[in-house]
Design a protein around this motif. Structure first.
Motif, PDB file in Angstrom:
ATOM      1  N   CYS A   9      13.504  -7.780  13.253  1.00 30.25           N
ATOM      2  CA  CYS A   9      12.739  -9.001  14.243  1.00 30.25           C
ATOM      3  C   CYS A   9      11.915  -9.771  13.343  1.00 30.25           C
ATOM      4  O   CYS A   9      11.253  -9.342  12.207  1.00 30.25           O
ATOM      5  CB  CYS A   9      11.629  -8.115  14.993  1.00 30.25           C
ATOM      6  SG  CYS A   9      10.464  -8.982  15.788  1.00 30.25           S
ATOM      7  N   ASP A  10      12.149 -11.113  13.400  1.00 29.03           N
ATOM      8  CA  ASP A  10      11.724 -12.141  12.849  1.00 29.03           C
ATOM      9  C   ASP A  10      10.415 -12.062  12.495  1.00 29.03           C
ATOM     10  O   ASP A  10       9.532 -12.265  11.635  1.00 29.03           O
ATOM     11  CB  ASP A  10      12.241 -13.792  13.325  1.00 29.03           C
ATOM     12  CG  ASP A  10      13.682 -13.869  12.827  1.00 29.03           C
ATOM     13  OD1 ASP A  10      14.306 -13.216  11.993  1.00 29.03           O
ATOM     14  OD2 ASP A  10      14.195 -14.692  13.347  1.00 29.03           O
ATOM     15  N   THR A  11       9.600 -11.923  13.668  1.00 26.97           N
ATOM     16  CA  THR A  11       8.060 -11.754  13.661  1.00 26.97           C
ATOM     17  C   THR A  11       7.532 -10.861  12.995  1.00 26.97           C
ATOM     18  O   THR A  11       6.541 -10.817  12.196  1.00 26.97           O
ATOM     19  CB  THR A  11       7.602 -11.986  15.200  1.00 26.97           C
ATOM     20  OG1 THR A  11       8.179 -12.788  15.902  1.00 26.97           O
ATOM     21  CG2 THR A  11       6.111 -11.987  15.263  1.00 26.97           C
ATOM     22  N   LYS A  14       7.984 -11.700   9.253  1.00 28.18           N
ATOM     23  CA  LYS A  14       6.721 -12.856   8.800  1.00 28.18           C
ATOM     24  C   LYS A  14       5.356 -12.070   8.869  1.00 28.18           C
ATOM     25  O   LYS A  14       4.735 -12.272   7.814  1.00 28.18           O
ATOM     26  CB  LYS A  14       6.855 -13.790   9.923  1.00 28.18           C
ATOM     27  CG  LYS A  14       5.790 -14.681   9.746  1.00 28.18           C
ATOM     28  CD  LYS A  14       5.923 -16.085  10.555  1.00 28.18           C
ATOM     29  CE  LYS A  14       5.446 -15.681  12.055  1.00 28.18           C
ATOM     30  NZ  LYS A  14       5.142 -16.843  13.012  1.00 28.18           N
ATOM     31  N   SER A  15       5.126 -11.015   9.716  1.00 26.19           N
ATOM     32  CA  SER A  15       3.869 -10.224   9.552  1.00 26.19           C
ATOM     33  C   SER A  15       4.122  -9.086   8.216  1.00 26.19           C
ATOM     34  O   SER A  15       2.954  -9.327   7.505  1.00 26.19           O
ATOM     35  CB  SER A  15       3.704  -9.542  10.829  1.00 26.19           C
ATOM     36  OG  SER A  15       3.566 -10.174  12.126  1.00 26.19           O
ATOM     37  N   ASN A  55       7.000  -7.017  26.422  1.00 25.65           N
ATOM     38  CA  ASN A  55       7.736  -8.285  26.225  1.00 25.65           C
ATOM     39  C   ASN A  55       8.828  -8.670  27.168  1.00 25.65           C
ATOM     40  O   ASN A  55       9.947  -7.763  27.330  1.00 25.65           O
ATOM     41  CB  ASN A  55       8.596  -7.988  24.795  1.00 25.65           C
ATOM     42  CG  ASN A  55       9.307  -9.235  24.380  1.00 25.65           C
ATOM     43  OD1 ASN A  55       9.435 -10.501  25.223  1.00 25.65           O
ATOM     44  ND2 ASN A  55      10.201  -9.401  23.572  1.00 25.65           N
ATOM     45  N   ARG A  89       6.570  -5.609  22.703  1.00 26.95           N
ATOM     46  CA  ARG A  89       6.160  -6.977  21.886  1.00 26.95           C
ATOM     47  C   ARG A  89       5.647  -6.504  20.580  1.00 26.95           C
ATOM     48  O   ARG A  89       5.020  -5.633  20.157  1.00 26.95           O
ATOM     49  CB  ARG A  89       5.100  -7.765  22.719  1.00 26.95           C
ATOM     50  CG  ARG A  89       4.838  -9.035  22.041  1.00 26.95           C
ATOM     51  CD  ARG A  89       3.956 -10.116  22.920  1.00 26.95           C
ATOM     52  NE  ARG A  89       4.604 -10.365  23.980  1.00 26.95           N
ATOM     53  CZ  ARG A  89       4.229 -10.556  25.095  1.00 26.95           C
ATOM     54  NH1 ARG A  89       3.173 -10.120  25.393  1.00 26.95           N
ATOM     55  NH2 ARG A  89       4.748 -10.861  26.193  1.00 26.95           N
ATOM     56  N   GLY A 102       1.602  -9.038  18.357  1.00 26.52           N
ATOM     57  CA  GLY A 102       2.038 -10.105  17.889  1.00 26.52           C
ATOM     58  C   GLY A 102       1.596 -10.519  16.623  1.00 26.52           C
ATOM     59  O   GLY A 102       0.984  -9.953  15.926  1.00 26.52           O
ATOM     60  N   PHE A 103       1.811 -11.818  16.020  1.00 23.32           N
ATOM     61  CA  PHE A 103       1.633 -12.421  14.945  1.00 23.32           C
ATOM     62  C   PHE A 103       0.168 -12.974  14.894  1.00 23.32           C
ATOM     63  O   PHE A 103       0.106 -14.206  15.554  1.00 23.32           O
ATOM     64  CB  PHE A 103       2.773 -13.303  14.434  1.00 23.32           C
ATOM     65  CG  PHE A 103       2.313 -13.839  13.094  1.00 23.32           C
ATOM     66  CD1 PHE A 103       2.473 -13.039  11.978  1.00 23.32           C
ATOM     67  CD2 PHE A 103       1.827 -15.295  12.838  1.00 23.32           C
ATOM     68  CE1 PHE A 103       2.448 -13.616  10.607  1.00 23.32           C
ATOM     69  CE2 PHE A 103       1.741 -15.665  11.594  1.00 23.32           C
ATOM     70  CZ  PHE A 103       2.024 -14.831  10.507  1.00 23.32           C
TER      71      PHE A 103
END
Length: 116
Positions: A9-11, A14-15, A55, A89, A102-103
């Motif tokens: 997962c891209d998020t 990033k996290s 989500n 999510r 979430g981010f």
């Protein structure tokens, strides 16, 4: 402290990079390969609510039947999320007793600074 998510997962990527960039070793729990316990999901639902945790914009949600999308009973929702972890999510981050979804780097920074 734990970061829950799905490794591709891209998020989540990033996290994980956000924590690593600050020298914070954040244990990672993959929802697909490591699974999840019902009591953990119940704790998340109590902390953030279904509206924040589920989500509703992904392909997994769109593939559900209208009956599944209408579930409000906690036991049935927990069973659905355990069966379909991509409905959660991402990422879910636990820092101390706090749960975020979430981010949200500003929130994480505040929690880490407070020593939660």
């Amino acid at each position: 402290m734990t970061l829950y998510g799905i490794k591709n997962c891209d998020t989540v990527k990033k996290s994980r990079a956000w924590f690593a960039g600050r020298g914070i070793e954040m244990p990672f729990h993959d929802l697909r390969s490591d699974g999840l316990q019902a009591d953990v999901l119940r704790r998340w639902l109590a902390a953030v609510g279904a509206a924040r945790l589920v989500n509703r914009s992904g392909t997994t949600w769109r593939a559900l039947t209208p009956t599944q999308q209408a579930i409000t009973d906690e036991d049935a929702l927990v069973a659905l999320l355990l069966a379909q972890p991509t409905l959660i999510r991402r990422p879910v981050v636990q820092i101390g007793e706090a749960i975020t979804v979430g981010f949200v780097p500003d929130t994480w920074a505040d929690l880490l600074e407070a020593g939660t």
